[in-house]
Design a protein around this motif. Structure first.
Motif: not given
Length: 122
Positions: A16-18, A120-121, A86-91, A69-71
């Motif tokens: 998902x997107x953070x 992220x989980x 496209x987050x992963x647990x590393x984020x 990334x978008x700011x």
């Protein structure tokens, strides 16, 4: 007194997107010569600069995160936002917003928010 406050979900599912918002008070994000940064700190690791948006609205991103990334900003609300796709647990990290004076000193800041934990989980 300049204050920055991060807000957003504390839990995001993988892929998902953070999305985080930084609300600024005591200063305008369009004030000349300031850079509004996003920085994160994963557990047990050092800080990682994510990117920034300038007083003029130009953006710059970490090369390692640039593709995801978008700011952006909402000047009417004096807010700037971070979207990381496209987050992963590393984020998983504590995410901070900060104000800096120098475009190239990416970890320099004079004011910073207190940080918000994002996990992220599934």
């Amino acid at each position: 007194q300049v204050q920055l406050q991060e807000s957003g979900p504390g839990l995001v599912k993988p892929s998902q997107t953070l999305s985080l918002t930084c609300t600024v008070s005591g200063a305008s994000i369009t004030n000349n010569s300031y850079y509004w940064r996003w920085i994160r700190q994963p557990p047990g690791k050092g800080q990682q600069w994510i990117g920034h948006i300038s007083y003029s609205g130009s953006t710059r991103y970490s090369l390692s995160l640039k593709s995801r990334t978008t700011i952006s900003r909402d000047t009417s609300k004096n807010q700037f936002t971070l979207q990381l796709s496209s987050v992963t647990p590393e984020d998983t990290a504590v995410y901070y917003c900060a104000r800096g004076r120098n475009e190239w000193s990416i970890y320099e800041y004079d004011y910073r928010g207190q940080g918000t934990q994002v996990t992220v989980s599934s």
